[in-house]
Design an enzyme around this catalytic site. Structure first.
Site, PDB file in Angstrom:
ATOM      1  N   HIS A   1      -0.217  -2.036  -7.677  1.00  0.00           N
ATOM      2  CA  HIS A   1      -0.940  -1.885  -6.393  1.00  0.00           C
ATOM      3  C   HIS A   1      -2.544  -1.620  -7.008  1.00  0.00           C
ATOM      4  CE1 HIS A   1      -2.670   0.968  -3.245  1.00  0.00           C
ATOM      5  NE2 HIS A   1      -2.553  -0.184  -2.802  1.00  0.00           N
TER       6      HIS A   1
ATOM      7  N   SER B   1       0.787  -1.149   0.109  1.00  0.00           N
ATOM      8  CA  SER B   1      -0.008  -0.092  -0.031  1.00  0.00           C
ATOM      9  C   SER B   1       0.755   0.943   0.065  1.00  0.00           C
ATOM     10  CB  SER B   1      -1.003   0.087   1.141  1.00  0.00           C
ATOM     11  OG  SER B   1      -1.814  -0.990   1.311  1.00  0.00           O
TER      12      SER B   1
HETATM   13  N1  3HC Z   1     -16.956  -9.805  -8.965  1.00  0.00           N
HETATM   14  C1  3HC Z   1     -17.267  -9.138  -9.852  1.00  0.00           C
HETATM   15  N2  3HC Z   1     -18.368  -7.832  -9.640  1.00  0.00           N
HETATM   16  C2  3HC Z   1     -18.707  -7.802  -8.440  1.00  0.00           C
HETATM   17  C3  3HC Z   1     -18.210  -8.599  -7.264  1.00  0.00           C
HETATM   18  C4  3HC Z   1     -17.474  -9.663  -7.666  1.00  0.00           C
HETATM   19  N3  3HC Z   1     -17.025 -10.428  -6.563  1.00  0.00           N
HETATM   20  N4  3HC Z   1     -18.931  -8.315  -6.143  1.00  0.00           N
HETATM   21  C5  3HC Z   1     -19.557  -7.002  -6.529  1.00  0.00           C
HETATM   22  N5  3HC Z   1     -19.391  -6.709  -7.913  1.00  0.00           N
HETATM   23  C6  3HC Z   1     -19.958  -5.655  -8.685  1.00  0.00           C
HETATM   24  C7  3HC Z   1     -21.439  -5.558  -8.374  1.00  0.00           C
HETATM   25  O1  3HC Z   1     -21.937  -6.397  -9.610  1.00  0.00           O
HETATM   26  C8  3HC Z   1     -21.876  -4.228  -8.950  1.00  0.00           C
HETATM   27  O2  3HC Z   1     -21.861  -3.975 -10.218  1.00  0.00           O
HETATM   28  P1  3HC Z   1     -22.735  -2.780 -10.921  1.00  0.00           P
HETATM   29  O3  3HC Z   1     -22.348  -1.455 -10.217  1.00  0.00           O
HETATM   30  O4  3HC Z   1     -22.449  -3.187 -12.272  1.00  0.00           O
HETATM   31  O5  3HC Z   1     -24.048  -3.371 -10.549  1.00  0.00           O
HETATM   32  C9  3HC Z   1     -20.546  -3.422  -8.185  1.00  0.00           C
HETATM   33  O6  3HC Z   1     -19.524  -4.383  -8.000  1.00  0.00           O
HETATM   34  C10 3HC Z   1     -20.896  -3.212  -6.604  1.00  0.00           C
HETATM   35  O7  3HC Z   1     -21.404  -4.107  -5.930  1.00  0.00           O
HETATM   36  P2  3HC Z   1     -22.388  -4.258  -4.941  1.00  0.00           P
HETATM   37  O8  3HC Z   1     -23.716  -3.935  -5.549  1.00  0.00           O
HETATM   38  O9  3HC Z   1     -22.506  -5.777  -4.265  1.00  0.00           O
HETATM   39  O10 3HC Z   1     -21.919  -3.282  -3.769  1.00  0.00           O
HETATM   40  P3  3HC Z   1     -21.956  -1.803  -3.320  1.00  0.00           P
HETATM   41  O11 3HC Z   1     -22.985  -1.182  -4.444  1.00  0.00           O
HETATM   42  O12 3HC Z   1     -22.457  -1.958  -2.089  1.00  0.00           O
HETATM   43  O13 3HC Z   1     -20.522  -1.553  -3.734  1.00  0.00           O
HETATM   44  C11 3HC Z   1     -18.453  -1.252  -3.142  1.00  0.00           C
HETATM   45  C12 3HC Z   1     -19.452  -2.125  -2.973  1.00  0.00           C
HETATM   46  C13 3HC Z   1     -17.727  -1.801  -4.532  1.00  0.00           C
HETATM   47  C14 3HC Z   1     -17.233  -1.651  -2.150  1.00  0.00           C
HETATM   48  C15 3HC Z   1     -18.527   0.147  -3.345  1.00  0.00           C
HETATM   49  O14 3HC Z   1     -19.008   0.544  -2.194  1.00  0.00           O
HETATM   50  C16 3HC Z   1     -17.019   0.945  -3.443  1.00  0.00           C
HETATM   51  O15 3HC Z   1     -16.736   1.033  -4.527  1.00  0.00           O
HETATM   52  N6  3HC Z   1     -16.428   1.357  -2.344  1.00  0.00           N
HETATM   53  C17 3HC Z   1     -15.344   2.288  -2.193  1.00  0.00           C
HETATM   54  C18 3HC Z   1     -14.101   1.041  -2.260  1.00  0.00           C
HETATM   55  C19 3HC Z   1     -12.811   1.809  -1.996  1.00  0.00           C
HETATM   56  O16 3HC Z   1     -12.604   3.051  -2.230  1.00  0.00           O
HETATM   57  N7  3HC Z   1     -11.701   1.053  -2.537  1.00  0.00           N
HETATM   58  C20 3HC Z   1     -10.390   1.338  -2.480  1.00  0.00           C
HETATM   59  C21 3HC Z   1      -9.762   1.054  -1.085  1.00  0.00           C
HETATM   60  S1  3HC Z   1      -8.169   1.848  -1.025  1.00  0.00           S
HETATM   61  C22 3HC Z   1      -7.267   0.473  -1.373  1.00  0.00           C
HETATM   62  O17 3HC Z   1      -7.827  -0.547  -1.437  1.00  0.00           O
HETATM   63  C23 3HC Z   1      -5.864   0.588  -1.456  1.00  0.00           C
HETATM   64  C24 3HC Z   1      -5.159  -0.052  -0.062  1.00  0.00           C
HETATM   65  O18 3HC Z   1      -3.743   0.188  -0.502  1.00  0.00           O
HETATM   66  C25 3HC Z   1      -5.242   0.867   1.068  1.00  0.00           C
END
Ligand code: 3HC
Length: 284
Positions: free
Chosen positions: A141, A120
């Site tokens: 990353h 990270s």
């Molecule tokens: N495989 C494929 N697609 C999937 C999936 C999986 N296992 N799980 C979910 N999806 C898809 C869904 O189909 C949906 O697609 P659509 O928008 O086209 O319908 C989309 O992903 C969103 O899924 P959900 O509806 O199940 O869930 P939410 O709408 O509640 O979204 C989330 C969940 C994707 C986590 C969203 O809230 C989000 O993007 N949050 C922010 C996440 C973020 O900022 N991540 C970065 C963190 S920082 C990091 O990782 C760096 C580290 O170094 C700290």
């Protein structure tokens, strides 16, 4: 160089997600873990995520089966000898990561292989220096959840060969279908350099009693159109990962914006790590 044989070290939250992305993209993938228990947990994580992708209509059952058949699990790093790409996604501990890179250097036989870290925020050059081929080491990353988030930061150290940077950039864009951006080997690269101060600031706001977690999160969701608020996001990222990232950035920069909030340390001390442990600032 056409990469077909890849591996991931570690099958925690990020390692499992990266292995799934590679397998869905047609790679022959080996997932290496430290113990049979950790390996079983990683398998379970990938299986559940693939099932979710099918349930959400993002993947056909056939493609799920194909992806699953491309994954192998091992606890013996020696099995990675013929890999062309290895992505390290072990826990955020510099000594552990350095020893993994030293081991990969002695195990992976192809001198053209690329050794990458999903760290990270830790300096890529330190892992590169643990090998005899520092020009072939870089940061790759991913973001959580890796199967969903489109971005991948490509992090070149001061000695990463430009051909290695280009090969990984093309691989991420053309094979994995994700969006690569180029970042320098600075604390937090691009995204965490902006994200970690934000998460620390939100936790300090909570710690000070200035606002509730629900209102902090509602503020950023409703006010700034973020998909989730910072406290929920810290839980998703993992409070241990947030703490390690803040600690490593603070150690290098001394920037008070990334000084780990005491509340964050106490949560990690208590084993409250967020989504991965079932409880963090919220219950999951
Ligand atoms: N495989 C494929 N697609 C999937 C999936 C999986 N296992 N799980 C979910 N999806 C898809 C869904 O189909 C949906 O697609 P659509 O928008 O086209 O319908 C989309 O992903 C969103 O899924 P959900 O509806 O199940 O869930 P939410 O709408 O509640 O979204 C989330 C969940 C994707 C986590 C969203 O809230 C989000 O993007 N949050 C922010 C996440 C973020 O900022 N991540 C970065 C963190 S920082 C990091 O990782 C760096 C580290 O170094 C700290």
């Amino acid at each position: 160089m056409s990469i077909q044989r890849s591996a991931v070290i570690g099958s925690g939250l990020m390692g499992a997600g990266i292995a799934e992305v590679l397998a869905k993209a047609g790679q022959d993938v080996i997932v290496s873990e430290v113990s049979a228990e950790a390996s079983a947990a990683g398998r379970d994580r990938i299986e559940k995520s693939l099932a979710k992708a099918v349930a959400k209509g993002k993947l056909s059952a056939d493609d799920r089966d194909q992806a699953w058949s491309r994954l192998r699990f091992t606890t013996d790093t020696g099995d990675l000898a013929d890999r062309q790409l290895v992505i390290e996604a072990a826990s955020e501990n510099e000594d552990i990561k350095k020893s993994i890179f030293a081991e990969l250097d002695s195990v992976v036989t192809d001198s053209d292989a690329i050794l990458a870290s999903n760290t990270s925020s830790m300096p890529i050059i330190r892992f590169a220096q643990a090998t005899s081929r520092p020009d072939r080491v870089l940061g790759v990353h991913f973001f959580n959840p890796a199967p969903v988030q489109p971005l991948v930061e490509i992090v070149s150290s001061v000695v990463t060969a430009d051909a290695v940077r280009q090969t990984m950039t093309d691989f991420v864009a053309e094979v994995l279908g994700k969006t690569p951006i180029q970042a320098g080997d600075r604390p937090g690269f691009i995204v965490n350099a902006l994200l970690i101060p934000y998460l620390c600031s939100a936790i300090r706001m909570l710690e000070s009693g200035f606002a509730t977690k629900e209102d902090i999160d509602a503020g950023m969701v409703g006010g700034c159109a973020h998909p989730m608020g910072p406290i929920a996001l810290a839980d998703l990222v993992g409070l241990d990962t947030c703490l390690f990232a803040a600690e490593s950035m603070y150690a290098e920069t001394g920037d008070p914006a990334v000084k780990p909030p005491v509340l964050l340390s106490r949560m990690v001390d208590a084993g409250l790590l967020g989504v991965k442990s079932g409880r963090g600032f919220y219950d999951h």
